[in-house]
Every structure is written in C-alpha cells, then in structure tokens.
Design a protein around this motif. Sequence first.
Motif, PDB file in Angstrom:
ATOM      1  N   ARG A  60     -20.768  25.707 -40.456  1.00 40.87           N
ATOM      2  CA  ARG A  60     -19.761  24.569 -40.560  1.00 40.87           C
ATOM      3  C   ARG A  60     -18.560  25.028 -41.180  1.00 40.87           C
ATOM      4  NH1 ARG A  60     -21.402  20.168 -37.653  1.00 40.87           N
ATOM      5  NH2 ARG A  60     -23.523  20.429 -37.410  1.00 40.87           N
ATOM      6  N   LEU A  85     -17.416  12.919 -37.460  1.00 41.15           N
ATOM      7  CA  LEU A  85     -17.156  14.000 -38.630  1.00 41.15           C
ATOM      8  C   LEU A  85     -15.969  14.923 -38.449  1.00 41.15           C
ATOM      9  CD1 LEU A  85     -18.915  15.354 -40.793  1.00 41.15           C
ATOM     10  CD2 LEU A  85     -19.961  16.765 -38.842  1.00 41.15           C
ATOM     11  N   TYR A  86     -15.568  15.121 -37.349  1.00 45.16           N
ATOM     12  CA  TYR A  86     -14.275  16.071 -37.430  1.00 45.16           C
ATOM     13  C   TYR A  86     -13.168  15.134 -36.834  1.00 45.16           C
ATOM     14  CZ  TYR A  86     -17.686  19.608 -38.215  1.00 45.16           C
ATOM     15  OH  TYR A  86     -18.647  20.370 -38.598  1.00 45.16           O
ATOM     16  N   VAL A 101     -27.479  10.248 -27.518  1.00 48.27           N
ATOM     17  CA  VAL A 101     -28.512   9.472 -26.770  1.00 48.27           C
ATOM     18  C   VAL A 101     -29.746   9.095 -27.666  1.00 48.27           C
ATOM     19  CG1 VAL A 101     -29.866  11.990 -27.325  1.00 48.27           C
ATOM     20  CG2 VAL A 101     -30.158  10.738 -24.871  1.00 48.27           C
ATOM     21  N   ALA A 112     -25.794   7.169 -24.602  1.00 44.46           N
ATOM     22  CA  ALA A 112     -25.827   7.809 -23.289  1.00 44.46           C
ATOM     23  C   ALA A 112     -26.348   9.131 -23.337  1.00 44.46           C
ATOM     24  CB  ALA A 112     -24.257   7.679 -22.879  1.00 44.46           C
ATOM     25  N   ASP A 113     -27.026   9.668 -22.277  1.00 41.11           N
ATOM     26  CA  ASP A 113     -27.596  10.733 -22.188  1.00 41.11           C
ATOM     27  C   ASP A 113     -26.220  11.852 -21.303  1.00 41.11           C
ATOM     28  OD1 ASP A 113     -28.637  13.299 -21.830  1.00 41.11           O
ATOM     29  OD2 ASP A 113     -30.453  12.422 -20.813  1.00 41.11           O
TER      30      ASP A 113
HETATM   31  C1  LIG Z   1     -27.114  18.597 -34.471  1.00 42.14           C
HETATM   32  S1  LIG Z   1     -26.585  16.881 -34.083  1.00 42.14           S
HETATM   33  C2  LIG Z   1     -24.800  17.609 -34.000  1.00 42.14           C
HETATM   34  C3  LIG Z   1     -23.851  16.108 -33.883  1.00 42.14           C
HETATM   35  C4  LIG Z   1     -22.494  16.657 -34.558  1.00 42.14           C
HETATM   36  N1  LIG Z   1     -21.559  16.455 -33.435  1.00 42.14           N
HETATM   37  C5  LIG Z   1     -22.247  17.411 -35.585  1.00 42.14           C
HETATM   38  O1  LIG Z   1     -21.532  18.377 -35.576  1.00 42.14           O
HETATM   39  O2  LIG Z   1     -23.060  17.303 -36.607  1.00 42.14           O
HETATM   40  C6  LIG Z   1     -26.525  16.721 -32.385  1.00 42.14           C
HETATM   41  C7  LIG Z   1     -26.733  15.546 -31.820  1.00 42.14           C
HETATM   42  O3  LIG Z   1     -26.768  15.603 -30.395  1.00 42.14           O
HETATM   43  C8  LIG Z   1     -27.394  14.397 -29.866  1.00 42.14           C
HETATM   44  N2  LIG Z   1     -27.811  14.726 -28.418  1.00 42.14           N
HETATM   45  C9  LIG Z   1     -28.761  15.480 -28.248  1.00 42.14           C
HETATM   46  N3  LIG Z   1     -29.011  15.659 -26.911  1.00 42.14           N
HETATM   47  C10 LIG Z   1     -28.290  14.725 -26.383  1.00 42.14           C
HETATM   48  C11 LIG Z   1     -27.826  14.326 -25.080  1.00 42.14           C
HETATM   49  N4  LIG Z   1     -28.338  14.737 -24.053  1.00 42.14           N
HETATM   50  N5  LIG Z   1     -27.001  13.624 -24.754  1.00 42.14           N
HETATM   51  C12 LIG Z   1     -26.374  12.926 -26.121  1.00 42.14           C
HETATM   52  N6  LIG Z   1     -26.410  13.183 -27.195  1.00 42.14           N
HETATM   53  C13 LIG Z   1     -27.330  14.111 -27.370  1.00 42.14           C
HETATM   54  C14 LIG Z   1     -28.436  14.446 -31.264  1.00 42.14           C
HETATM   55  O4  LIG Z   1     -29.010  12.843 -30.914  1.00 42.14           O
HETATM   56  C15 LIG Z   1     -27.912  14.316 -32.109  1.00 42.14           C
HETATM   57  O5  LIG Z   1     -27.413  13.165 -32.739  1.00 42.14           O
END
Ligand SMILES: C[S@@+](CC[C@H](N)C(=O)[O-])C[C@H]1O[C@@H](n2cnc3c(N)ncnc32)[C@H](O)[C@@H]1O
Length: 238
Positions: A60, A85-86, A101, A112-113
């Motif tokens: 980070r 966050l950013y 998702v 959304a995926d």
């Molecule tokens: C480790 S977190 C990171 C989040 C944030 N961007 C950060 O830097 O802390 C990963 C996030 O991606 C989401 N995620 C994983 N696969 C995804 C997908 N196919 N579409 C949308 N979001 C997804 C997860 O649900 C989770 O909220």
Amino acid sequence: MSAVRRLARLLPEPVRKLAVLNVGRVNRNLPGLRVDWGDIARRAPFSQVYGWDRGLPVDRHYIEQFMKANERLIAGDVLEVRSALYSQKYGSAATRTIVDVDEGNKAADLHADLNVAGSIGENRFDCVVLTQVLQYTDPQAALRTVKLALRPGGTALITVPCVGRTDPEAPDMDQWRWTPRGFAVTLERAGLTGEVQGFGNSLAAAALLLGLAAEEVPEPRLTEQDVSFPVVACVVAR
Ligand SMILES: C[S@@+](CC[C@H](N)C(=O)[O-])C[C@H]1O[C@@H](n2cnc3c(N)ncnc32)[C@H](O)[C@@H]1O
C-alpha cells in the motif's frame, strides 16, 4: 562459464560434490553472509491482515506513491472498486462510483462483475481506479470491461500484486500474481497500453510476506527500487 566452474567440471564427480558442499559451508559463514534469523524465524506472520493492524502495509505504501504521482488523472467521473479509498484521497473527482461484485458491499453504488463485458457501462468514466482487484478476476476479460467503460482519452490507474499472501477471506477467488513484464503482456492482450512499473525490493517483499508495515522497514530501504524484486506492478493504462 567462469574459470572456477570450468575447473570444477574437470574434477571427478565425488570430489566435485564435496567441493560444492564446502563452498556452500564457507559462503554461509562469511562475515556479512551469515544469517541471523532473529525475530523472523516464526511460523506465522506478524499480522494476519497484511500489516493493516501495525500501520500501512508495504504494498500500500507503493500504491499510495503511485496514486499521488498520478493524481491529476483522477478527475471527472471516476470509478473505483469496493470503496473510494484512493479517489477520495487523491485527485479531484467530480463524481465517484463504487462498484463491487460482492452484493454484501453496502458502500457500492453498482453491483457488477468486471468479468462480464459491458457490466459497468460504455464510454462512461474518465478514470478507473483499479487497485489490487485483477487477481480475483479473469484479468483479460476484466480489463476489456474497463476499456469499454472508459471515455476516449480516459485512463485507468491499475495496480496488481507481484508477491503477497493469498487472501484468507477469498482463497478460491484469489488467483493471480504478476511480474511487471507479465502484466504488460496481459494489458496488451486486452487492448490497453501503458508503461508498467514495478515497485519494491527484496527487504520490502520479505516485510510484506511477514505481515510487517511500511513504517517498520528502515529508510532508505523502503524507497530503494530493485527491478528483480517487485512487490507491486502499476500502470497508467489508456
Ligand atoms: C482486495 S479488494 C481491493 C479493493 C480496493 N480496490 C483496494 O485497493 O483496497 C478486491 C475487491 O474486488 C472485488 N472483486 C473481485 N472480483 C470482482 C469482479 N469480478 N468484479 C467486481 N469486483 C470484484 C472484491 O469483491 C473486493 O471488494
């Protein structure tokens, strides 16, 4: 081939093996090469949450630096995954849309995926902040979705892990780690361009795996960059 190796090849096998063993023993005991395991010879890392409970996780630290350096691009209509966050801390977003998702994420404006083309719209955002997400996705499909969602001239600030523990909360979803070169290939295949930068060094990588925080890595070791030991790969993708 070095002269020592050429010489070693001339030795009979048993003698060569003995010589190799002794070279190792000598090297392991040379001043400055002898390892003192001290506090780190432990079974579990110091933190089970990447170091968040001790300070700023090492990866980070580099992501913050990358966001700061590119904050002028975080402007207009901005999309970010999971939270702002950013995009809240850096830049000057006019609107922020949070996508996830995970239906359980109440902070998300959109569920959304990213693996599904068009799921976050087309020509809709000036900037997409995509940090530490692609390892949970089909990376090329997700990147194509991001590309489709960007307006002409828009940018995506993307970071991916090069090293790191698997996600204890989503072990079945956490699938990928990249080298910077591998990430460049992934981007290219998805039709995006940008110069991928790796950040980190061997001590930072070790600290991350041990669950130590950036505050615990002595300066200037945190800021030293060693291309052989990237911790995260970052790109401004267009
Ligand atoms: C480790 S977190 C990171 C989040 C944030 N961007 C950060 O830097 O802390 C990963 C996030 O991606 C989401 N995620 C994983 N696969 C995804 C997908 N196919 N579409 C949308 N979001 C997804 C997860 O649900 C989770 O909220």
